[in-house]
Structures are given as C-alpha cells and as structure tokens.
Design a protein around this motif. Structure first.
Motif, PDB file in Angstrom:
ATOM      1  N   GLN A 106      34.915 -35.075  83.617  1.00  0.00           N
ATOM      2  CA  GLN A 106      33.957 -35.153  84.726  1.00  0.00           C
ATOM      3  C   GLN A 106      32.822 -34.154  84.532  1.00  0.00           C
ATOM      4  O   GLN A 106      31.661 -34.461  84.826  1.00  0.00           O
ATOM      5  N   VAL A 107      33.143 -32.963  84.036  1.00  0.00           N
ATOM      6  CA  VAL A 107      32.127 -31.934  83.798  1.00  0.00           C
ATOM      7  C   VAL A 107      31.121 -32.411  82.752  1.00  0.00           C
ATOM      8  O   VAL A 107      29.900 -32.300  82.944  1.00  0.00           O
ATOM      9  N   VAL A 108      31.623 -32.951  81.631  1.00  0.00           N
ATOM     10  CA  VAL A 108      30.751 -33.426  80.552  1.00  0.00           C
ATOM     11  C   VAL A 108      29.896 -34.593  81.021  1.00  0.00           C
ATOM     12  O   VAL A 108      28.686 -34.646  80.761  1.00  0.00           O
ATOM     13  N   ALA A 109      30.512 -35.540  81.711  1.00  0.00           N
ATOM     14  CA  ALA A 109      29.772 -36.711  82.197  1.00  0.00           C
ATOM     15  C   ALA A 109      28.684 -36.303  83.189  1.00  0.00           C
ATOM     16  O   ALA A 109      27.562 -36.821  83.145  1.00  0.00           O
ATOM     17  N   SER A 110      29.005 -35.367  84.076  1.00  0.00           N
ATOM     18  CA  SER A 110      28.030 -34.911  85.070  1.00  0.00           C
ATOM     19  C   SER A 110      26.849 -34.213  84.403  1.00  0.00           C
ATOM     20  O   SER A 110      25.693 -34.432  84.776  1.00  0.00           O
ATOM     21  N   ALA A 111      27.141 -33.372  83.404  1.00  0.00           N
ATOM     22  CA  ALA A 111      26.070 -32.674  82.682  1.00  0.00           C
ATOM     23  C   ALA A 111      25.188 -33.666  81.941  1.00  0.00           C
ATOM     24  O   ALA A 111      23.955 -33.526  81.913  1.00  0.00           O
ATOM     25  N   ILE A 166      22.000 -16.678  82.530  1.00  0.00           N
ATOM     26  CA  ILE A 166      21.350 -17.171  81.308  1.00  0.00           C
ATOM     27  C   ILE A 166      21.270 -18.693  81.320  1.00  0.00           C
ATOM     28  O   ILE A 166      20.241 -19.281  80.967  1.00  0.00           O
ATOM     29  N   SER A 167      22.349 -19.336  81.747  1.00  0.00           N
ATOM     30  CA  SER A 167      22.378 -20.801  81.776  1.00  0.00           C
ATOM     31  C   SER A 167      21.341 -21.351  82.753  1.00  0.00           C
ATOM     32  O   SER A 167      20.627 -22.313  82.444  1.00  0.00           O
ATOM     33  N   ILE A 168      21.244 -20.735  83.920  1.00  0.00           N
ATOM     34  CA  ILE A 168      20.236 -21.157  84.899  1.00  0.00           C
ATOM     35  C   ILE A 168      18.835 -20.931  84.339  1.00  0.00           C
ATOM     36  O   ILE A 168      17.940 -21.770  84.498  1.00  0.00           O
ATOM     37  N   GLY A 169      18.658 -19.790  83.663  1.00  0.00           N
ATOM     38  CA  GLY A 169      17.363 -19.503  83.051  1.00  0.00           C
ATOM     39  C   GLY A 169      16.993 -20.535  81.996  1.00  0.00           C
ATOM     40  O   GLY A 169      15.833 -20.955  81.899  1.00  0.00           O
ATOM     41  N   PHE A 170      17.971 -20.980  81.214  1.00  0.00           N
ATOM     42  CA  PHE A 170      17.708 -21.981  80.181  1.00  0.00           C
ATOM     43  C   PHE A 170      17.383 -23.345  80.785  1.00  0.00           C
ATOM     44  O   PHE A 170      16.601 -24.112  80.203  1.00  0.00           O
ATOM     45  N   SER A 210      23.250 -25.981  78.842  1.00  0.00           N
ATOM     46  CA  SER A 210      23.147 -25.077  79.988  1.00  0.00           C
ATOM     47  C   SER A 210      23.778 -25.682  81.235  1.00  0.00           C
ATOM     48  O   SER A 210      24.504 -25.009  81.967  1.00  0.00           O
ATOM     49  N   LEU A 211      23.505 -26.952  81.489  1.00  0.00           N
ATOM     50  CA  LEU A 211      24.122 -27.632  82.627  1.00  0.00           C
ATOM     51  C   LEU A 211      25.633 -27.726  82.448  1.00  0.00           C
ATOM     52  O   LEU A 211      26.397 -27.599  83.414  1.00  0.00           O
ATOM     53  N   LEU A 212      26.064 -27.911  81.216  1.00  0.00           N
ATOM     54  CA  LEU A 212      27.492 -27.952  80.911  1.00  0.00           C
ATOM     55  C   LEU A 212      28.144 -26.608  81.242  1.00  0.00           C
ATOM     56  O   LEU A 212      29.233 -26.560  81.851  1.00  0.00           O
ATOM     57  N   GLN A 213      27.483 -25.528  80.869  1.00  0.00           N
ATOM     58  CA  GLN A 213      28.011 -24.194  81.153  1.00  0.00           C
ATOM     59  C   GLN A 213      28.034 -23.901  82.652  1.00  0.00           C
ATOM     60  O   GLN A 213      29.015 -23.353  83.172  1.00  0.00           O
ATOM     61  N   GLY A 216      30.780 -25.968  84.169  1.00  0.00           N
ATOM     62  CA  GLY A 216      32.069 -25.443  83.740  1.00  0.00           C
ATOM     63  C   GLY A 216      32.450 -24.192  84.502  1.00  0.00           C
ATOM     64  O   GLY A 216      33.600 -24.019  84.918  1.00  0.00           O
ATOM     65  N   ILE A 217      31.471 -23.303  84.715  1.00  0.00           N
ATOM     66  CA  ILE A 217      31.718 -22.064  85.462  1.00  0.00           C
ATOM     67  C   ILE A 217      32.051 -22.387  86.922  1.00  0.00           C
ATOM     68  O   ILE A 217      32.996 -21.834  87.490  1.00  0.00           O
ATOM     69  N   MET A 218      31.281 -23.269  87.511  1.00  0.00           N
ATOM     70  CA  MET A 218      31.519 -23.652  88.907  1.00  0.00           C
ATOM     71  C   MET A 218      32.866 -24.342  89.067  1.00  0.00           C
ATOM     72  O   MET A 218      33.574 -24.128  90.059  1.00  0.00           O
ATOM     73  N   SER A 219      33.223 -25.157  88.082  1.00  0.00           N
ATOM     74  CA  SER A 219      34.502 -25.873  88.146  1.00  0.00           C
ATOM     75  C   SER A 219      35.680 -24.923  88.026  1.00  0.00           C
ATOM     76  O   SER A 219      36.699 -25.080  88.708  1.00  0.00           O
ATOM     77  N   SER A 220      35.550 -23.914  87.162  1.00  0.00           N
ATOM     78  CA  SER A 220      36.642 -22.969  86.972  1.00  0.00           C
ATOM     79  C   SER A 220      36.820 -22.050  88.165  1.00  0.00           C
ATOM     80  O   SER A 220      37.891 -21.452  88.347  1.00  0.00           O
TER      81      SER A 220
END
Length: 222
Positions: A106-111, A166-170, A210-213, A216-220
């Motif tokens: 779901q994380v990969v598909a959403s990103a 960093i991910s948000i910045g990217f 970046s969206l994947l990261q 992933g962080i939010m999911s964890s």
C-alpha cells in the motif's frame, strides 16, 4: 507587411520546435521510466544489495557527466539509458525494504500514484499556462546545497526527524525542478531533449523516493 509575415513564420517555426521538443522529451522519458522500472523490478526480485551513499553519488554523477558530453550524439541515448538503468537498480533494494513492511504494498502504490498525480498536475499547469518559471533557478540552486548538506549531516549523525524533513524538502525541490524544466522546454530555454529527459527523470525519481520515505515513516508511526 513583410515584417508581419516574418513574425508569423517565426512564431510557427518556434511552435513546431516546441512541439517536436515535447514529443521527443516525453517519448524518451516514457521509455527511460519503463526501462528503469524493469531494472528496479529485477533488482528487487534478485534481492540486490543496497548501494552506499557515496557509491550512488559517484555512479550517478559519473554517468550524468558522460551523458552531458554525449548529449548531441546517438551515444547520448545509450548513456541516458545507462544512467536511468543505474538509478532503477538503486531503486530495487529500496522497494524491497518497503515491500517487506506489513503494509508495504500500500505504501509503494500510494507513493507511485501520488508521484504520477503531482508530475501530471505540475506539467499540465505549465503546458497550459506557458508561464515562465525561470525565477525558480535561484531557489533550486540554494535548495540543492541545503539538501545535500542535510544529507551529509544525516549520514554522519542520527538526528531525530531529520530524515522526514529531508524527504519533505526533496518533494518541494523536485516539484520546483519539474516546473522549471517544463517551462524551459515550452519557452525555449532548453532545446536538447536528452538533457530535458534526464532532468525530468531525476525529478520524478526524487519525488517518488521522497514520498515513499514520508509514507513509510508515517506508516511506521501508526
């Protein structure tokens, strides 16, 4: 009268050049994304090891330098696929990491969906309005140095929340690059479709990762 005809003919010529540039750029971009996706899938299936930070930098900038040198020849296409294939290979282990999570699919598909929507929306905005986005050049240069510095700090020091920042910045940086490069194509600032393709590809790659990261962080944290 002659001046008016000249202006009309010049406008038509420029319009044809832009159309050809867009067609070549997005055609090559589609091919490189498909090739990169295939390499990423194969790397993920083979459980390829994740390359080190500096190895990725050396590989990317080395192939990028070669592509810049060959951009006006047929060999530029070869180096373009070599570069995007390499980036696809680096993506394989990243996908393996997120797919191993309980809700990794779901994380990969959403990103992926969000990346497609953001790229399509930003591109459509510039192509429709033909707005000059050259004013973003200063922001892009400054953002590149800031993000690179933050990545180096994150590599050597474990600072809470830095990776998310960093991910948000990217995401912001990649979005600005898409606007800037698309505007350059439309308004005549870029006339080499190989370089335009590479620029857009790198922005899409950074946006997706970046969206994947972020997801992933939010999911964890759920």
């Amino acid at each position: 009268m002659n001046e008016q005809n000249y202006a009309i003919n010049l406008g038509k010529t420029q319009e044809l050049e832009v159309s050809a540039m867009l067609r070549n750029t997005y055609g090559l971009l589609a091919l490189t994304l498909a090739f990169s996706g295939l390499v990423a899938f194969l790397a993920q299936q083979m459980n390829a090891p994740r390359l080190g930070f500096f190895m990725v930098l050396i590989g990317f900038y080395g192939l990028f330098f070669v592509t810049v040198k060959l951009r006006n020849s047929a060999w530029g296409l070869v180096s373009t696929f070599a570069l995007t294939g390499f980036m696809g290979f680096t993506l394989g282990p990243i996908l393996s990491h997120y797919l191993s999570m309980p809700n990794g699919g779901q994380v990969v598909a959403s990103a992926f969906i969000m990346t497609a929507l953001v790229f399509s929306g930003l591109s459509a905005y510039v192509l429709t309005t033909r707005k000059d986005m050259s004013f973003l050049s200063g922001f892009i240069v400054a953002g590149l140095f800031v993000l690179f510095g933050a990545m180096l700090v994150g590599y050597f020091f474990n600072i809470s929340g830095l990776q998310l920042a960093i991910s948000i910045g990217f995401v912001i940086f990649a979005s600005a690059c898409i606007l800037f490069q698309t505007s350059a194509i439309v308004n005549g600032g870029e006339r080499n479709y190989i370089m335009a393709t590479i620029s857009l590809y790198v922005s899409i790659y950074n946006l997706f990762v970046s969206l994947l990261q972020i997801m992933g962080i939010m999911s964890s944290n759920d």
